[in-house]
Design an enzyme around this catalytic site. Structure first.
Site, PDB file in Angstrom:
ATOM      1  N   ASP A  62      27.321   9.495   1.293  1.00 54.71           N
ATOM      2  CA  ASP A  62      26.819  10.674   0.588  1.00 54.71           C
ATOM      3  C   ASP A  62      26.137  10.159  -0.674  1.00 54.71           C
ATOM      4  O   ASP A  62      26.703   9.333  -1.405  1.00 54.71           O
ATOM      5  CB  ASP A  62      27.998  11.575   0.225  1.00 54.71           C
ATOM      6  CG  ASP A  62      27.555  12.932  -0.318  1.00 54.71           C
ATOM      7  OD1 ASP A  62      26.613  12.958  -1.141  1.00 54.71           O
ATOM      8  OD2 ASP A  62      28.158  13.945   0.052  1.00 54.71           O
ATOM      9  N   ASN A  73      15.453  11.266   1.380  1.00 58.35           N
ATOM     10  CA  ASN A  73      15.265  12.590   1.973  1.00 58.35           C
ATOM     11  C   ASN A  73      16.440  13.526   1.721  1.00 58.35           C
ATOM     12  O   ASN A  73      16.253  14.738   1.677  1.00 58.35           O
ATOM     13  CB  ASN A  73      15.046  12.441   3.485  1.00 58.35           C
ATOM     14  CG  ASN A  73      15.156  13.764   4.213  1.00 58.35           C
ATOM     15  OD1 ASN A  73      14.261  14.595   4.168  1.00 58.35           O
ATOM     16  ND2 ASN A  73      16.298  13.969   4.887  1.00 58.35           N
ATOM     17  N   TYR A 125      17.309  24.986  -7.252  1.00 51.12           N
ATOM     18  CA  TYR A 125      16.743  23.972  -6.349  1.00 51.12           C
ATOM     19  C   TYR A 125      15.470  23.369  -6.934  1.00 51.12           C
ATOM     20  O   TYR A 125      15.318  22.148  -6.995  1.00 51.12           O
ATOM     21  CB  TYR A 125      16.451  24.610  -4.990  1.00 51.12           C
ATOM     22  CG  TYR A 125      15.700  23.716  -4.033  1.00 51.12           C
ATOM     23  CD1 TYR A 125      16.295  22.568  -3.503  1.00 51.12           C
ATOM     24  CD2 TYR A 125      14.391  24.026  -3.632  1.00 51.12           C
ATOM     25  CE1 TYR A 125      15.608  21.755  -2.614  1.00 51.12           C
ATOM     26  CE2 TYR A 125      13.712  23.223  -2.749  1.00 51.12           C
ATOM     27  CZ  TYR A 125      14.311  22.079  -2.243  1.00 51.12           C
ATOM     28  OH  TYR A 125      13.628  21.264  -1.378  1.00 51.12           O
ATOM     29  N   LYS A 147      14.643  19.590  -8.358  1.00 51.67           N
ATOM     30  CA  LYS A 147      13.607  18.798  -7.706  1.00 51.67           C
ATOM     31  C   LYS A 147      12.554  18.322  -8.710  1.00 51.67           C
ATOM     32  O   LYS A 147      12.011  17.214  -8.590  1.00 51.67           O
ATOM     33  CB  LYS A 147      12.949  19.607  -6.584  1.00 51.67           C
ATOM     34  CG  LYS A 147      13.763  19.685  -5.305  1.00 51.67           C
ATOM     35  CD  LYS A 147      13.862  18.314  -4.645  1.00 51.67           C
ATOM     36  CE  LYS A 147      14.418  18.394  -3.248  1.00 51.67           C
ATOM     37  NZ  LYS A 147      14.422  17.077  -2.556  1.00 51.67           N
ATOM     38  N   VAL A 199       8.387  23.445   6.201  1.00 51.92           N
ATOM     39  CA  VAL A 199       8.808  22.840   7.461  1.00 51.92           C
ATOM     40  C   VAL A 199       9.943  23.643   8.084  1.00 51.92           C
ATOM     41  O   VAL A 199      10.810  24.174   7.385  1.00 51.92           O
ATOM     42  CB  VAL A 199       9.255  21.375   7.239  1.00 51.92           C
ATOM     43  CG1 VAL A 199       9.590  20.706   8.571  1.00 51.92           C
ATOM     44  CG2 VAL A 199       8.168  20.591   6.510  1.00 51.92           C
ATOM     45  N   THR A 239      13.072  23.763   9.154  1.00 54.04           N
ATOM     46  CA  THR A 239      14.363  23.081   9.135  1.00 54.04           C
ATOM     47  C   THR A 239      15.519  24.084   9.199  1.00 54.04           C
ATOM     48  O   THR A 239      16.678  23.701   9.017  1.00 54.04           O
ATOM     49  CB  THR A 239      14.512  22.223   7.874  1.00 54.04           C
ATOM     50  OG1 THR A 239      14.318  23.041   6.707  1.00 54.04           O
ATOM     51  CG2 THR A 239      13.492  21.096   7.864  1.00 54.04           C
TER      52      THR A 239
END
Length: 272
Positions: A59, A87, A166, A170, A199, A201
């Protein structure tokens, strides 16, 4: 024989990298995951147990586990690593704007700190533990998978108020990558951030009607921004292929160190 280390390789874009890169027998692909048994099973079932795939449990929020994974990687590759793809990340479903979320300060603070710990600090630990191996590699490229939602001008243009924790984490990750670039560019190591676009996901599927209503303004803004060609989230394989193309053409010599670009290598195609 190029060697790749991919974090968060058990699913989504990370699995896409693992699958696509390992399709070439000349590549050595090492996936870092939180659950090794489950990913080993998936490799066996979906990739026919490809011998050039190696799964290590780590992790990215666990510095000791990353150090152990780096030591295990040395045994696999013989010393160096050519490509490191950061990633792994934490994506929390935040469909309200920052002011609304902060009305519950304890919960929002936890979300923000958890996001920062994984997306920024976790990637700092990943890069610092594996850079010694990158320095021994022949290619020397380190990639941070980011998001267009961390591009300030794009957020302002699209009017995107959701996903604050988030995107804040980032944006911090982007700057951390740039700082690594400042330190290691003189050693020929490329550090850069790449956005994969929107994308498929699973993060925008299976939403309730209320959740769909909250995300609708962002999707509509994307449709207006991209135009008639917008078809929603793209397949993982397409995104991976695009990102790998950007990685291959980018270099310190071309001035790409510390940059933040889309999967098309520019600052325009943040969505598709």
């Amino acid at each position: 024989m190029p060697s790749y280390v991919v974090s968060g390789a058990s699913r989504g874009i990370g699995w896409g990298f693992l699958r696509q890169l390992s399709s070439s027998p000349s590549n050595t692909v090492i996936g870092l995951v939180r659950s090794k048994p489950a990913t080993d099973k998936r490799v066996a079932e979906e990739l026919d147990g490809r011998s050039n795939v190696h799964i290590l449990q780590a992790d990215i929020t666990d510095y000791t586990a990353l150090k152990e994974a780096a030591a295990a990687t040395v045994q696999i590759t013989g010393g160096g690593v050519d490509y490191l793809i950061g990633n792994a990340g934490l994506v929390v479903q935040e469909l309200d704007p920052i002011g609304v979320l902060d009305e519950n300060p304890a919960e929002f603070e936890k979300t923000l700190l958890d996001s920062f710990k994984t997306n920024c600090i976790g990637n700092i630990h990943l890069f610092s533990t594996f850079t010694p191996l990158i320095l021994k590699g022949s290619v020397k490229k380190v990639i941070s998978i980011s998001t267009g939602l961390a591009a300030t001008e794009f957020v302002n243009k699209m009017g995107i108020a959701i996903s604050p924790a988030y995107t804040i984490s980032k944006a911090a990750q982007n700057m951390a990558t740039a700082k690594f670039s400042m330190q290691y560019a003189e050693h020929g190591v490329l550090f850069m951030n790449i956005c994969p676009g929107m994308v498929d996901t699973g993060h925008t599927t299976d939403l309730t009607e209320e959740e769909q209503a909250k995300i609708a303004p962002m999707i509509q803004a994307f449709q207006q921004f991209v135009g008639p060609s917008f078809r929603g989230p793209r397949p993982v394989e397409d995104a991976v292929q695009d990102i790998l193309a950007v990685i291959e053409k980018s270099s310190v010599e071309n001035g790409d160190g510390g940059s933040f670009v889309s999967h098309k290598g520019d600052t325009e195609h943040w969505v598709s």
